[in-house]
Design an enzyme around this catalytic site. Structure first.
Site, PDB file in Angstrom:
ATOM      1  N   LYS A   1       0.846  -1.191   0.000  1.00  5.73           N
ATOM      2  CA  LYS A   1       0.000   0.000   0.000  1.00  5.73           C
ATOM      3  C   LYS A   1       0.885   1.246   0.000  1.00  5.73           C
ATOM      4  CE  LYS A   1      -4.318   1.637   2.042  1.00  5.73           C
ATOM      5  NZ  LYS A   1      -5.338   1.417   3.083  1.00  5.73           N
TER       6      LYS A   1
ATOM      7  N   GLU B   1     -19.909  -3.801  10.258  1.00  7.19           N
ATOM      8  CA  GLU B   1     -20.793  -2.934  11.045  1.00  7.19           C
ATOM      9  C   GLU B   1     -21.940  -3.687  11.697  1.00  7.19           C
ATOM     10  OE1 GLU B   1     -18.594  -0.542   8.057  1.00  7.19           O
ATOM     11  OE2 GLU B   1     -19.853  -2.343   7.916  1.00  7.19           O
TER      12      GLU B   1
ATOM     13  N   ARG C   1     -25.617  -0.336   7.110  1.00  7.79           N
ATOM     14  CA  ARG C   1     -25.365  -1.758   6.930  1.00  7.79           C
ATOM     15  C   ARG C   1     -25.754  -2.566   8.164  1.00  7.79           C
ATOM     16  NH1 ARG C   1     -21.328  -2.496   2.894  1.00  7.79           N
ATOM     17  NH2 ARG C   1     -20.121  -3.985   4.101  1.00  7.79           N
TER      18      ARG C   1
END
Length: 620
Positions: free
Chosen positions: A280, A365, A393
């Site tokens: 990353k 979530e 969600r």
């Protein structure tokens, strides 16, 4: 420059093989230069440059389908599909989205913005392809963090039944999945998909099947032995045991190696996972060292990586972070829960100070909310810090696991209202509607940073489900002198005049003050009420306003349908009050990306637009 030759989809296939690393470098320089001006998701995109190039070299777009999980790593994909000029207006109103959008290009197979959806969407494409008898490849690219979301495993479980090709790429940036090092694994993955091996395996089983009685036993013995060896040697046995072929790990920055594995993956008659290890932020030192900071970057100096913008005032998230740490020192039962967002939600400091009372559940979530319900049932005081659009969600869990049991769970709903550049998938414009529709739920919104602090303290002491919603960005520091104690279901009267009343929720209180000043300039005076509680509505205050106000203007940064204004209108209708109600709210629609102030103007919830609407209503 090689990048000048990339003007439409599949142009990359005309670049000489030996020049591909040079193109990768040009793409990185392009991304750094442009995102340093506009802001955007940098680290995730720098990490998938070669992987994206290999996908475009191996597959034929738009016929073949590539689905990006979350989608914030699709910038190179956009460049390779002829959209590099769009980076001049990246994430600006009317400009190119920072996420895949089907309306933007035929090469964007699926709109994404939330995590853990790509495998489900890809599986849908595969089944549609097979039912219709069509012929194209489907590739879902999912990041390691997205595999913490339960939806991804539901999709994997379902995909394991496939008998046709479906490629899933696990983009492992070494941030959260343990590094699987091993030439043995890569070697076995090549052998397992090579055509001679597949033919030999099929031939042996066919021959053994002809042996009476003992044939089946011999086949089972061979299979058990093979599985035992693979269990010991192959890091992807979790997927293999589900019935999903595992290939990798492969160097996600080696284009030739990725292409070879992708070609092998296309041969598999079933679901196959390609495990690509990437870095990353690769190619930009500051992003490699601090990938979280450059996940969603503000404009920065490309030489140093330092932000261009001036130092801002404290944000609402900063206020939340400070109060959480102070309250934790006083209340030993206070715990904090986040779904992979300790930095974004302001819980990083809490984690550092109270590590045993901090829980990061990953990008999950729904689990976070039910987990918090369990914490509350067990005697703790959980605060779930979550972005408004991500809390959507977990709607069922809020109802089923928190509110039905009336458990004292605090939902700290960050990024509520318009958030700007991330667009439709991230605008927090529905939470007042969906939360206030749930029995037992209490919903609050602060007018400024001091009220946020007071409301958070109140919420932590509250003995039931409660949500505290606050916006993104700098915390409003006006009206400091108005700091009445928080009382359940009670609003706050800021200015009291006759004839016209502005009843504003949360961030809209500051807008109401601006509207009041505009009205004063033309000779009108008005009452200003800080609603504080969206649920329950302060009916006593509404009854008071009905006495000497002929127009009540409700103001909220939420969609109109099911919002605060509708609750006020319902009260006045039920009581047959002689009061006209003007609802100022966001349209019942999805709002695209762009500067927040501009979006407010477009949605007609800025002070000037509200002023015009009031004049039109008030003077009739």
């Amino acid at each position: 420059m090689l990048l000048e030759k990339i003007n439409q989809v599949n142009d990359i296939k005309n670049i000489e093989k030996e020049k591909l690393p040079e193109l990768a470098q040009e793409i990185r320089e392009f991304l750094i230069e442009n995102i340093s001006r506009t802001g955007g998701h940098l680290a995730s995109n720098l990490g998938v440059v070669e992987l994206t190039m290999a996908l475009h070299l191996t597959f034929d777009l738009p016929k073949d389908k590539i689905i990006w999980d979350v989608g914030h790593q699709s910038y190179t994909h956009k460049i390779l599909t002829g959209r590099k000029d769009g980076f001049l207006e990246l994430r600006k109103f009317g400009g190119m989205s920072g996420f895949p959008k089907r309306a933007e290009s035929d090469c964007d197979a699926f709109d994404t913005g939330h995590s853990s959806t790509s495998i489900s969407a890809g599986l849908g494409y595969v089944c549609a392809r097979d039912v219709l008898g069509e012929d194209y490849a489907v590739v879902s690219v999912i990041g390691d963090g997205a595999l913490t979301g339960g939806m991804a495993y539901e999709a994997l479980n379902n995909a394991a039944q496939l008998k046709t090709n479906f490629i899933i790429i696990l983009n492992d940036n070494e941030m959260s999945i343990s590094e699987n090092v091993g030439g043995i694994s890569y070697y076995l993955s090549n052998i397992r998909t090579a055509q001679p091996y597949a033919e030999l395996k099929s031939g042996v089983e066919h021959t053994l099947n002809k042996i009476p009685v003992y044939g089946d036993k011999l086949i089972r013995g061979i299979r058990n032995t093979k599985q035992g060896i693979k269990q010991f040697l192959v890091p992807g046995m979790f997927f293999e045991e589900m019935g999903i072929t595992y290939l990798g790990p492969v160097d996600g920055h080696n284009i030739t190696q990725i292409m070879r594995v992708l070609r092998d993956a296309r041969k598999v008659n079933g679901p196959v996972i390609v495990h690509a290890v990437t870095k990353k932020g690769k190619g930009f030192g500051p992003a490699e060292r601090m990938p979280s900071r450059f996940h969603g970057a503000e404009p920065f100096d490309p030489e140093t990586g330092l932000p261009r913008a001036r130092k801002k005032k404290a944000a609402y998230t900063d206020v939340f972070a400070t109060v959480m740490c102070k309250m934790a020192a006083r209340e030993p039962k206070l715990v904090a829960v986040t779904a992979a967002m300790p930095d974004g939600t302001g819980l990083k400091r809490f984690r550092n100070m109270y590590r045993d009372r901090f829980f990061d559940v990953g990008i999950a979530e729904a689990h976070a909310v039910t987990f918090a319900a369990g914490l509350a049932a067990g005697g703790l005081k959980p605060v779930v810090a979550v972005y408004s659009s991500f809390l959507q969600r977990a709607f069922d869990q809020v109802i089923h696991d928190v509110c039905i049991q009336n458990l004292p769970v605090v939902l700290a709903v960050d990024r509520a209202g318009l958030v700007g550049s991330d667009g439709e998938t991230h605008q927090g414009i529905f939470d007042l509607s969906y939360l206030s529709s749930i029995p037992n739920m209490c919903v609050m919104a602060p007018k400024n940073k001091w009220e946020l602090a007071d409301m958070l303290k109140y919420a932590i002491d509250y003995e039931g489900p409660i949500a505290l919603r606050y916006p993104r960005g700098e915390a409003y520091d006006g009206l400091r002198e108005f700091r009445a104690p928080i009382v359940y279901g009670k609003s706050e009267l800021i200015y009291d005049e006759e004839g016209l009343a502005l009843v504003a929720a949360g961030s809209m209180v500051a807008t109401a003050l601006a509207v009041r000043e505009m009205l004063k300039e033309i000779g009108y005076h008005c009452t200003v009420v800080n609603a504080r509680f969206i649920k329950p509505v302060d009916e006593e205050m509404l009854a008071y306003l009905a006495g000497d106000h002929r127009l009540v203007v409700t103001m909220e940064e939420n969609v109109k349908n099911g919002g605060f204004g509708e609750k006020v209108l319902e009260y006045y209708n039920d009581t047959a009050a002689d009061v006209k109600v003007l609802q100022i709210a966001l349209p019942d629609d999805y709002i695209e990306h762009g500067n927040v102030d501009l979006l407010k103007q477009e949605a007609c919830v800025d002070a000037a637009s509200v002023f015009k609407k009031i004049i039109a209503q008030y003077l009739q």
